[in-house]
Structures are given as structure tokens and as C-alpha cells.
Design an enzyme around this catalytic site. Structure first.
Site, PDB file in Angstrom:
ATOM      1  N   GLU A 316      34.993  45.588  34.430  1.00  0.00           N
ATOM      2  CA  GLU A 316      35.134  46.772  35.298  1.00  0.00           C
ATOM      3  C   GLU A 316      36.182  46.590  36.389  1.00  0.00           C
ATOM      4  OE1 GLU A 316      31.390  48.109  36.975  1.00  0.00           O
ATOM      5  OE2 GLU A 316      30.353  47.990  35.051  1.00  0.00           O
ATOM      6  N   GLY A 317      36.663  45.366  36.598  1.00  0.00           N
ATOM      7  CA  GLY A 317      37.532  45.086  37.747  1.00  0.00           C
ATOM      8  C   GLY A 317      36.779  44.495  38.917  1.00  0.00           C
TER       9      GLY A 317
END
Length: 346
Positions: A316-317
């Protein structure tokens, strides 16, 4: 590995980096006392081409989402429908990446590059669909070369748009059930490592166990051996969201804007980016060391030293987002710390 799709990334500015090292030597502290924070600021000067480097104050998080046909072959413990559910969770502001980005005051943009399940319009979600997910890398190529190129182009365009809108640090993220299988195959193909070495549990060990997942990766790696160049590798064993992330990184490096790389999916994208536009990885700031085995293989292969090691493996980062305050603090320290006081009379 065949022709490159992009020109090489600009080299890091050696003079700016020398100036940054010299500036650290005159700050009000014992020599080297800020350790790797100093190295980070030197790297930022090299990326920007100026010392002190600009202090990033407008980070943006862009999460690319796509599905993977290999899920139908038992690559994941989760069905593809979860990807669409997670896109909705990020849109609602309640995913892990949403929470971490809020802590930074960073906007989150989700880009649907190829989610299998049709999505209703959602706030903060952009539709840039190339295909309804990839084909299975266990039975053939994931994408056509034109689909892979289209996905890379989406990443380059969105990075350009964000930079033009004032973003001064790009954080890429990923969503896609099955994407650790594609990432493992990509990383194996680019680094020459085996399916056993690059394959981890991902979001959950599939019903057939880790050995089944390794077999799927091994089949894909065998197919990748016949590829003519990096775009062909990306098309054959990659993913739509991974290709878009690669384009995102290439454009950040081209514009000398710092970008923070997340975990194993981001690592696969960076391998592809560096093959497509040589020198891109030299600009990358590694946010963290994912606990996925292929993540450390990428870090070694691209000579990256991660800022954090928190045993994260979410994607997701998230790890890249958590590293942003270190990046900002390093730039601020180099810019704003006082000079060493002149010694007075004895």
C-alpha cells in the site's frame, strides 16, 4: 536485456553531494553525529542537484491497483474480489495507508490500472484501466507488450501531473491480490535468483502451500528467460499496477523529485524501472526492509539501504509513508542547523 524504453535517468549531482558533505562538516555537532541522516541529506542533494536540497513539504501518496490472473491458479489465500474491497477502504480513508498519509497531511490518490471487479465511482479513485486484471503467469504472458507499455505510461503521466501540481516527494503504493507472486517472478527475472529464493508467503500462504506458489513462480521464470528486453519481462511476468509504479518512479527520477520506495511490490517495480531507464534506482530512497524475502534481494541487487526495518509486509505504500518524516528531517537539518561556533580567545 534488449533496448531501453526510456532515456537514462539523470545522474546524481556529484558536486551537490560534495557540498552537502562539506556543509555537514561545519554544522554545530560532533563530526558524523547524525549518522545515516547525514547520508540521506547528501543523497537528497544529489537527487535535487543543489545544496542544501529543497525541504519536501508536499508529499503525495499514489496507490496503483490491479489484479492478477495467477490467483485463479491458487497463488493466494485470498480471492481477487479483495482488491476492489481494499480500493474502497482506501477511498473511505480507513486503510493503513490512509491513516499513515493523514499523519503526514499527504493526499492519497488511488489509480485503478486493472482491478478485475468493476468499481463504482469512488472519491479519490481514478479510473485508468488497461485491462480487467492480467492473464495468469502460470499459463502464458500476463500482458501484451502494448498493455505493459500503456500501464507504464499511466504511471509516468500521473507522476508528471502530481509534480506539476506541486508535489515535492512521491510515495508509491500498490494494491492487488496475487501481486507478490508477480513481484517474485519479476525480481527473480531481473536479479537471476531462483523461485525458491524470491518466493514468500505474501498476504497469506495459498491452499497448496508455499511450494505451490514457488512452482507458479518457477514456471513464470522459465518463460521470462526467453524475453527480449525489460518491457517484455514486465509484460510476461509482471502486473498492471507494478508497471504503472515503474513509470511513476522513472518520471520522479527524470524530474529530480525524491521518491520513497515501499516493499516487495515496489521493489519489483523499481527493478523494472531501472532496467527501462537505467540509473532510476540511484534516485530511489528505500523506505523500509519488508519481511518478504524478495525485498532484501532487491535491496542488495540495487545497492539500497532501507531507512526502517519494522517487519512490515503490507504494501500500500505504508513503509514508504512512515519513512517520510526522516526524509523531511534530514533536509531540514542540513538546511537549518547552525554553523559550528568559532572558537573564542583562550
Amino acid at each position: 536485456m534488449g533496448p531501453h524504453l526510456f532515456p537514462s535517468a539523470p545522474p546524481l549531482d556529484v558536486q551537490a553531494m560534495e557540498e552537502a558533505r562539506a556543509r555537514w562538516a561545519t554544522r554545530a555537532m560532533p563530526p558524523g553525529a547524525l549518522g545515516r541522516v547525514q547520508d540521506l541529506a547528501v543523497h537528497l542533494a544529489g537527487i535535487a542537484g543543489v545544496c542544501p536540497p529543497p525541504v519536501p513539504r508536499k508529499p503525495v501518496v499514489v496507490v496503483f491497483a490491479g489484479d492478477h490472473g495467477v490467483v485463479a491458479d491458487g497463488a493466494s489465500a485470498w480471492p481477487s474480489e479483495i482488491t476492489a474491497a481494499m480500493v474502497a477502504t482506501v477511498s473511505s480513508g480507513s486503510a493503513a495507508i490512509s491513516v499513515f498519509a493523514e499523519a503526514l497531511g499527504a493526499p492519497v490518490v488511488v489509480v485503478d490500472v486493472g482491478v478485475k471487479t468493476p468499481l463504482d465511482p469512488l472519491p479519490g479513485v481514478r479510473t485508468e484501466r488497461v485491462a480487467d486484471g492480467t492473464a495468469s503467469i502460470a499459463t502464458g504472458a500476463a500482458m501484451t507488450p502494448s498493455q505493459a507499455e500503456a500501464a507504464v505510461d499511466i504511471g509516468t503521466r500521473i507522476a508528471s501531473e502530481q509534480i506539476e501540481a506541486g508535489a515535492d516527494c512521491l510515495i508509491g503504493g500498490d494494491l492487488g491480490i496475487g501481486n507478490t507472486t508477480a513481484a517474485a517472478a519479476l525480481i527473480g527475472a531481473f536479479t537471476g535468483r531462483s523461485a525458491v529464493e524470491v518466493t514468500g508467503a505474501g498476504a497469506g500462504v495459498p491452499a497448496g502451500g508455499i511450494d505451490h506458489k514457488r512452482r507458479l513462480v518457477a514456471i513464470a521464470l522459465e518463460r521470462a528467460e526467453a524475453c527480449a528486453g525489460p518491457l517484455d519481462v514486465l509484460a510476461t511476468v509482471g502486473g498492471l499496477e507494478i508497471a504503472a509504479l515503474a513509470g511513476f518512479y522513472i518520471t520522479a527520477a527524470e524530474h529530480r523529485i525524491p521518491f520513497i520506495v515501499d516493499g516487495v511490490i515496489a521493489g519489483a517495480a523499481l527493478c523494472a524501472a531501472d532496467a527501462l531507464a537505467p540509473g532510476t534506482a540511484a534516485h530511489a530512497i528505500s523506505g523500509h526492509r519488508s519481511s518478504e524475502p524478495a525485498a532484501s534481494i532487491v535491496l542488495d541487487y540495487l545497492a539500497l539501504d532501507p531507512l526502517l526495518d519494522l517487519q512490515l509486509r503490507l504494501g500500500e505504500g505504508t513503509g514508504a509513508c512512515l519513512a517520510f518524516p526522516l526524509v523531511q528531517s534530514a533536509a531540514l537539518a542540513l538546511a537549518d542547523m547552525a554553523d559550528l561556533p568559532e572558537p573564542g580567545p583562550a
